[in-house]
Design an enzyme around this catalytic site. Structure first.
Site, PDB file in Angstrom:
ATOM      1  N   TYR A 152      -0.211  11.842   2.588  1.00 36.02           N
ATOM      2  CA  TYR A 152       0.832  11.031   3.242  1.00 36.02           C
ATOM      3  C   TYR A 152       1.252   9.920   2.289  1.00 36.02           C
ATOM      4  O   TYR A 152       0.398   9.223   1.721  1.00 36.02           O
ATOM      5  CB  TYR A 152       0.287  10.412   4.537  1.00 36.02           C
ATOM      6  CG  TYR A 152       1.231   9.403   5.151  1.00 36.02           C
ATOM      7  CD1 TYR A 152       2.169   9.798   6.095  1.00 36.02           C
ATOM      8  CD2 TYR A 152       1.218   8.064   4.748  1.00 36.02           C
ATOM      9  CE1 TYR A 152       3.074   8.892   6.635  1.00 36.02           C
ATOM     10  CE2 TYR A 152       2.121   7.152   5.270  1.00 36.02           C
ATOM     11  CZ  TYR A 152       3.043   7.573   6.218  1.00 36.02           C
ATOM     12  OH  TYR A 152       3.941   6.675   6.725  1.00 36.02           O
ATOM     13  N   GLU A 198       9.387   8.004   4.234  1.00 35.84           N
ATOM     14  CA  GLU A 198       8.071   8.611   4.131  1.00 35.84           C
ATOM     15  C   GLU A 198       8.138  10.102   3.839  1.00 35.84           C
ATOM     16  O   GLU A 198       9.123  10.773   4.158  1.00 35.84           O
ATOM     17  CB  GLU A 198       7.211   8.331   5.380  1.00 35.84           C
ATOM     18  CG  GLU A 198       7.558   9.130   6.593  1.00 35.84           C
ATOM     19  CD  GLU A 198       6.648   8.838   7.810  1.00 35.84           C
ATOM     20  OE1 GLU A 198       6.008   7.776   7.901  1.00 35.84           O
ATOM     21  OE2 GLU A 198       6.610   9.704   8.687  1.00 35.84           O
TER      22      GLU A 198
END
Ligand code: GDP
Ligand code: MN
Length: 380
Positions: A101, A189
């Protein structure tokens, strides 16, 4: 403003980030054609403005073009967290070795963009954040210096040990930071940032939220807006130049000025009620704004009472009164209305309202208490 994954991926790809690029389909037949063109296995992905699509069944692998059509058929029209899927992204499927992530948000507490990265990426990152926060590395970027190469390198070492992958990830982080800044984002993201069995580092998902206050200087980003994915009331409000945020309560509030709107919401809560919205009709004298505001508020089935709270400074209260009279003639309003106004042309406003059969209050506490009681079904 949120944009779709396929749009975010195009912006990241333009910065040089390795993204397996696909195409968008609105029908199962189109999905099949795109899959045939791409060749090999594909992934069919719902394009809606929410996360957790994977867990909701909105992300499916397909080995053949026929299977891509079937999966698209299943996903198109699906309801994911209240949103209907109208488009699917068909992208080349990748074999996944690891999922990481990486994300950057504008953090108001730090007054800086803050990175969050974790080697434990994928669909369970929220759970990692809740139960295992040590697995997430945070780093604030000083906006005076920007995101420095050694910082990108440090973050990349939290994701990978292989030097080639560390270098690849450091480059991707710098490109993502550029995409974040240049597109006026409040969040950018990639989850998951994967490695494939060959060792390449690739972005399989992308999310970008753009700060609404940046849009005036970014027409190309504004053009990515998809109104079908937004709350209809917020779309109407924006087009009518009203500042509107929907909340969960039952007292509809129509207020002029952001400060007074906040104070009104506080007072509704103080007297035991729950505001249904934040709505600022602004400081101008425009009856049409009142009409639009009433249309938006009456469109919310939760609203049990409507409270006007108008302070006439630049706003002329007689204009607001005319707006209320016009709007209540145009719209069939089934809930009680409480009006409090004070300030410029107050006497004229009270007369306009009285002639139309309304009573206007001047005391704010009194008006809020009355609206809260009416929303609860208590008469006052
Ligand atoms: P989200 O659930 O809305 O965040 O959607 P994602 O795009 O992140 O997809 C969810 C999950 O589906 C990912 O974490 C992957 O595990 C899986 N996935 C997505 N694309 C691919 C792909 O190309 N190949 C494989 N094997 N899995 C994929
Ligand atoms: Mn994801």
């Amino acid at each position: 403003m949120n944009i779709h994954e396929y749009q975010a991926k195009e912006l990241l790809f333009a910065q040089g980030i390795p993204v397996p690029m696909g195409e968008v389909a609105t029908t199962p037949e189109q999905a099949e054609q795109i899959a045939r063109k791409l060749g090999g296995a594909v992934v069919v992905k719902a394009q809606v403005h929410v996360g957790g699509r994977g867990k909701a069944g909105g992300v499916k692998l397909a080995k053949t073009p026929e299977e891509a059509r079937e999966k698209a058929q299943a996903i198109l029209g699906m309801d994911i967290k209240g949103l209907t899927v109208e488009k699917v992204l068909i992208a080349p499927a990748e074999d996944i070795a690891t999922e990481a992530y990486v994300g950057i948000i504008l953090d108001r507490a730090s007054k800086a963009p803050v990175w969050m990265v974790s080697a434990a990426g994928g669909v369970d990152i929220e759970e990692v954040a809740a139960t295992d926060p040590d697995k997430i590395t945070k780093l604030a970027v000083d906006p005076r210096y920007g995101f420095l190469p050694h910082q990108a390198h440090l973050l990349a070492t939290k994701l990978y040990t292989d030097p080639k992958q560390v270098r690849a990830a450091a480059k991707i982080l710098q490109q993502l930071y550029k995409a974040f800044i240049e597109n006026g984002a409040s969040l950018a993201e990639i989850n998951p940032l994967i490695t494939n069995p060959a060792g390449d580092v690739l972005a399989l998902d992308a999310k970008l939220s753009v700060d609404d206050n940046e849009l005036f200087r970014l027409p190309a980003i504004e053009a990515l807006r998809d109104e079908s994915s937004e709350d209809p009331a917020e779309v109407t409000a924006r087009n009518a130049n009203l500042t509107f945020i929907k909340l969960d309560g039952d007292v509809g509030c129509i207020v002029n000025g952001a400060g007074l709107a906040m104070a009104t919401m506080d007072l509704v809560k103080y007297y035991g009620g729950e505001p249904a919205n934040f709505l600022d009709i602004g400081g101008s004298s425009n009856p049409e704004k009142v009409v639009n505001a009433l249309k938006i508020i009456t469109g919310d089935a939760n609203v049990k009472a409507i409270l006007f709270n108008i302070f006439g400074g630049i706003t002329r209260t007689d204009d607001v009164a005319n707006g209320i009279v016009t709007a209540t003639k145009m719209i069939d309003i089934k809930v009680p209305i409480v009006i409090r106004l004070t300030g410029t042309n107050e006497e004229i406003a009270v007369k306009i309202l009285a002639d139309a059969g309304f009573t206007a209050l001047t005391d704010m506490d009194e008006a809020v208490q009355k609206a809260v009681a009416l929303a609860k079904g208590e008469s006052q």
